[in-house]
Every structure is written in structure tokens, then in C-alpha cells.
Design a protein around this motif. Structure first.
Motif, mmCIF file in Angstrom:
data_model
loop_
_atom_site.group_PDB
_atom_site.id
_atom_site.type_symbol
_atom_site.label_atom_id
_atom_site.label_comp_id
_atom_site.label_asym_id
_atom_site.label_seq_id
_atom_site.Cartn_x
_atom_site.Cartn_y
_atom_site.Cartn_z
ATOM 1 N N ALA A 195 0.830 -1.351 0.104
ATOM 2 C CA ALA A 195 -0.348 0.244 0.003
ATOM 3 C C ALA A 195 1.386 1.047 0.059
ATOM 4 C CB ALA A 195 -1.137 -0.336 1.297
ATOM 5 N N HIS A 197 1.835 5.344 -0.273
ATOM 6 C CA HIS A 197 0.926 7.085 -0.193
ATOM 7 C C HIS A 197 1.605 7.515 -0.739
ATOM 8 C CE1 HIS A 197 0.455 11.052 1.327
ATOM 9 N NE2 HIS A 197 -0.757 10.648 1.498
ATOM 10 N N THR A 244 -1.984 0.281 -4.777
ATOM 11 C CA THR A 244 -1.089 -0.562 -4.214
ATOM 12 C C THR A 244 -0.783 -1.582 -5.544
ATOM 13 O OG1 THR A 244 -3.856 -1.388 -3.327
ATOM 14 C CG2 THR A 244 -2.625 -2.974 -4.211
ATOM 15 N N ASP A 289 -6.482 -5.131 2.672
ATOM 16 C CA ASP A 289 -6.915 -4.122 4.172
ATOM 17 C C ASP A 289 -5.966 -3.824 4.659
ATOM 18 O OD1 ASP A 289 -9.533 -3.783 2.830
ATOM 19 O OD2 ASP A 289 -10.556 -5.701 3.406
ATOM 20 N N HIS A 292 -3.473 -1.192 3.729
ATOM 21 C CA HIS A 292 -3.673 0.088 4.396
ATOM 22 C C HIS A 292 -4.247 0.473 5.212
ATOM 23 C CE1 HIS A 292 -4.081 1.093 -0.476
ATOM 24 N NE2 HIS A 292 -3.792 -0.134 -0.139
ATOM 25 N N LEU A 295 -0.850 1.693 6.515
ATOM 26 C CA LEU A 295 -0.208 2.387 5.614
ATOM 27 C C LEU A 295 -0.974 4.035 6.990
ATOM 28 C CD1 LEU A 295 1.086 3.854 4.025
ATOM 29 C CD2 LEU A 295 -0.509 3.511 2.393
ATOM 30 N N ASP A 296 -2.443 3.860 7.250
ATOM 31 C CA ASP A 296 -3.258 4.882 7.833
ATOM 32 C C ASP A 296 -2.621 4.575 8.655
ATOM 33 O OD1 ASP A 296 -5.128 4.729 5.708
ATOM 34 O OD2 ASP A 296 -6.413 3.614 7.027
ATOM 35 N N ARG A 412 -5.719 10.733 2.839
ATOM 36 C CA ARG A 412 -5.832 9.439 2.593
ATOM 37 C C ARG A 412 -5.575 8.857 0.911
ATOM 38 N NH1 ARG A 412 -9.757 5.285 5.914
ATOM 39 N NH2 ARG A 412 -9.313 3.233 5.331
ATOM 40 N N ARG A 415 -7.628 3.459 -3.002
ATOM 41 C CA ARG A 415 -7.448 2.313 -3.240
ATOM 42 C C ARG A 415 -7.710 1.326 -4.082
ATOM 43 N NH1 ARG A 415 -8.805 -0.442 2.986
ATOM 44 N NH2 ARG A 415 -7.680 1.298 3.749
#
Length: 415
Positions: A195, A197, A244, A289, A292, A295-296, A412, A415
Motif C-alpha cells: 500500500a 501513499h 496498491t 485491507d 492500507h 498505512l493509515d 488518505r 485504494r
């Protein structure tokens, strides 16, 4: 200039220069042999291409050259056939530099044939011939380049669409062997699910530039670097903000993944944060999922750029799970709500791995100011951030609070 004037200016040994190139069959065979020896000695071109397509197009180019040397302007048919051949070569993967080199060699060989029949009295005519051959080279080269690039874009678009379809299917848990064969992309048994950013480039905030254009260029650089480093093995769904990437687990080890994120950051010219989770085919949607979610957390806590794995984030991940422990930890920092500069200092202090000097530099304050704020934080919440026990609770509280409040400091990723 009329055809008669052209013929008069382009004469060698008293004859129109085009007459020296009218034995199209013999000359084209000689040119193809020359190409085989000098242009594609390492089988750059398929054998059937040299024996068929290239020979046919060489004859067309010779006919085009003689027509232009005679001053003819109706060359659409020949140009069209050259363009069709160039498009076919693009689809077959024949390198454009090989094609252009062959064109240059063909013009050079044609000029040598003209020179072989020239005398000392033909000097001015030869200058005119050279100029006209430059026009011919420009016409053929431009036709080939335009047709080749147009077809190559179509091929790339088709492949991109196929990869997009397969990647979406894998992330949705709907992949099939039939789909993989139709897309022409082999499916691995397990993947590293990354994932990403991708933060905004500094030029996206430049009022003199179009931020959408800058962002698209940033994304194209990332995609180009990914293709260069991973080829067709990488399956990705990326936007200007991130996305992704799926990489076959048996082809990419941990050090390579770390380097890949660094290379992508260098290409994007922004500090990319990424997380990775390994999974078999059936577990890819769940792994995406998880990646991510990790990553959050990385973004909320403002970790440094780079790649983070589940093993690196197990504690932070667990602290974000709902329950009374998370509620308690999240409330520990409530007294700092009236002192945003204290909260920011604590957040930066933890994010820089307790580096006071770097924290001060990032906050544009003196190190003594950081020390004062840390001391005041300890007085306000009864946990001293300069002590190991207090810091453990405060770090945990920061993780829990960031998840409870959902206060992203950055956008954010898609995805």
C-alpha cells in the motif's frame, strides 16, 4: 518547381538521378543484405521480417525515393504502406532505433549508388541530390516515427487495461486462470501486497503551474520507474495519491522491496510511505485491507518515508483495535487539547525516534524550547515523556488517539 526543372537540376552523368535507382528489385535485395550484415547482426529483427516485410517496404521506399527525385507529389500510397509497416513492427516489438538506423543506411546506400555513376562535372547536381535525399529521409523518418509511436501507445494501452483488469480481480478475490491467460500475465502463488501513499509534489502548490498536470507527471514517473525495476511482474492500481502494488513473493525479497520504495520516491521526487503484507492468492483482498490500515497508522503518526511491514507495526496495529484499553489510552492526551504546540511537539518527538535536535529543527524552535515543552507535558498528564515508562504510555496514547480521532495530517490514499 516543375518536374522538368527538378529533372534538369538532378542529373548525374547526363541522366536523371532517379534512373540510377530504377532497378528496384536488385537494389532492394542489396539493401536487405546490407541490413542483415550491419543493422541487425544479432537477430534484432525476426527472420521472416527480413525475408518478407522489410524487403517489401524497402522496395516501397525506393519507389517513393525515385518519385520524389523526379519531383512527383502524389506519394500518399507509398507513405501509407510505410506507415502500416511501421505500425506492424511496433506491435512485433522491433526496436525503433533499429528501424531508423535501417532507413538511414538505406538512404546512404542509395546515395553511394548515385555517386558511383557521377563525374567531376556533376558537383552541383550532387549537392541538389543530397538536399533532396534529406527531404526523402525526413518524409520516411517522420512517417515511421508517427505510425510506430501511435501503435505503441495502443499496445501499451491494451496491456495497461489487461493489467488493470487482472489486478482489480486479484484485489477483489475474483481472479481466474482464464482471465490470466486472456491478459497475458502469469499469476504467482503468493504476493507482496504494498500500500503506497504518494504525497503532493511541491510544484503542485505553485500558482504558476497546473497542479493536475504536475500530479499526472509525478504519477507517470512512478509508473515508469516501477516498469523499469519490475517489468510486467508488477501489478498495480495507482493514482496521483498512491494505491496498491502486487509483486510476486518468490521474485522479490525484503531488501529489494525496501530499495523499490526508495527508487519510487526518487522518481516521484516526494517521500513515499508504504506498507507491505505477504499473502497467498485467496488472501490478497484481506491483505490489501491490512496493508492500507497499516498505512493509515503510519500516516497518522507521521512516520518517516520508507517501507513498513506488519512485524514493524504489530503493537501500533493492536493499539488501534476497538476496546476499553484504546479508549483509556486515547483519553490520556486530552489535557493537551488546550496546548496544540505541546501536542505537536510530542507527536514530532515520537515520530523522530526521540531526537530532540531534529524535533527542534522540524518545528523551527530551539532545543531548549523542546525540553521545556516536554517537561510541561509531563506535568500536565502525569506521564514524563523523557522517562521510559512514561514514554511507553504516551507513544501508545498517541497511536490510540490518532485512530480514535481520525485526524489525518495528510490525505488518505486511493485504494
Amino acid at each position: 518547381m516543375s518536374a522538368e526543372q527538378v529533372a534538369e537540376d538532378l542529373t548525374v552523368s547526363g541522366r536523371p538521378v532517379s534512373t540510377h535507382l530504377r532497378d528496384v528489385r536488385t537494389i532492394s535485395e542489396r539493401m536487405v543484405g546490407h541490413f542483415l550484415e550491419t543493422v541487425a547482426p544479432c537477430n534484432t529483427l525476426p527472420g521472416d521480417a527480413l525475408g518478407g516485410d522489410v524487403a517489401a517496404v524497402t522496395r516501397v521506399c525506393l519507389e517513393l525515393a525515385t518519385r520524389m527525385l523526379d519531383g512527383g507529389e502524389d506519394i500518399d500510397a507509398e507513405i501509407g504502406r510505410v506507415g502500416v509497416a511501421a505500425a506492424q513492427w511496433a506491435r512485433e516489438g522491433i526496436p525503433i532505433d533499429t528501424i531508423q538506423h535501417a532507413i538511414n543506411e538505406g538512404v546512404k546506400l542509395g546515395f553511394d549508388l548515385v555517386l558511383a555513376n557521377a563525374t567531376t562535372s556533376d558537383q552541383q547536381s550532387l549537392l541538389n541530390v543530397a538536399r533532396r535525399l534529406m527531404d526523402i529521409l525526413d518524409t520516411i523518418g517522420a512517417t515511421v516515427s508517427v505510425a510506430y509511436v501511435r501503435e505503441l501507445k495502443a499496445v501499451v494501452s491494451e496491456h495497461h487495461a489487461a493489467v488493470h483488469t487482472l489486478t482489480s480481480a486479484l484485489l477483489g478475490g475474483n481472479s481466474t486462470s482464464t482471465m490470466a491467460r486472456e491478459c497475458g500475465v502469469p499469476i504467482a502463488d503468493a504476493y507482496h501486497v504494498l500500500a503506497l501513499h504518494i504525497p503532493p509534489h511541491r510544484d503542485e502548490a505553485n500558482p504558476k503551474l497546473d497542479p493536475k498536470v504536475v500530479a499526472r507527471r509525478k504519477l507517470r514517473r512512478v509508473q515508469a520507474e516501477l516498469a523499469t525495476r519490475c517489468g510486467e511482474r508488477a501489478l498495480s492500481l495507482l493514482s496521483i495519491d498512491g494505491g496498491t502494488i502486487l509483486l510476486p513473493a518468490n521474485e522479490f525479497d525484503d531488501p529489494t522491496l525496501d530499495f523499490l520504495v526508495k527508487w519510487l520516491s526518487d522518481a516521484a521526487q516526494v517521500p513515499i510511505r508504504a506498507t507491505a503484507v505477504e499473502a497467498g492468492l485467496r488472501r490478497i483482498p484481506e491483505a490489501a485491507d491490512e496493508a492500507h490500515e497499516l498505512l493509515d497508522i503510519v500516516q497518522r503518526l507521521r512516520f518517516d518515508s520508507g517501507l513498513y511491514r506488519f512485524n514493524d507495526m504489530a503493537l501500533e496495529y493492536q493499539l488501534t483495535r476497538p476496546g476499553p484499553a484504546r479508549d483509556f489510552l486515547g483519553s490520556l492526551l486530552d489535557p493537551l487539547e488546550e496546548y496544540p504546540e505541546f501536542f505537536e511537539t510530542l507527536q514530532m518527538y515520537i515520530a523522530t525516534n526521540l531526537n530532540r535536535q531534529r524535533t527542534a529543527r522540524l518545528l523551527h524552535v530551539h532545543t531548549n524550547t523542546v525540553d521545556y515543552r516536554l517537561k510541561r507535558i509531563g506535568q500536565l498528564i502525569d506521564f514524563d515523556p523523557t522517562q521510559a515508562s512514561g514514554l511507553w504510555y504516551l507513544r501508545s496514547a498517541m497511536v490510540a488517539r490518532s485512530h480514535r480521532d481520525g485526524d489525518f495530517s495528510e490525505r488518505r490514499v486511493a485504494r
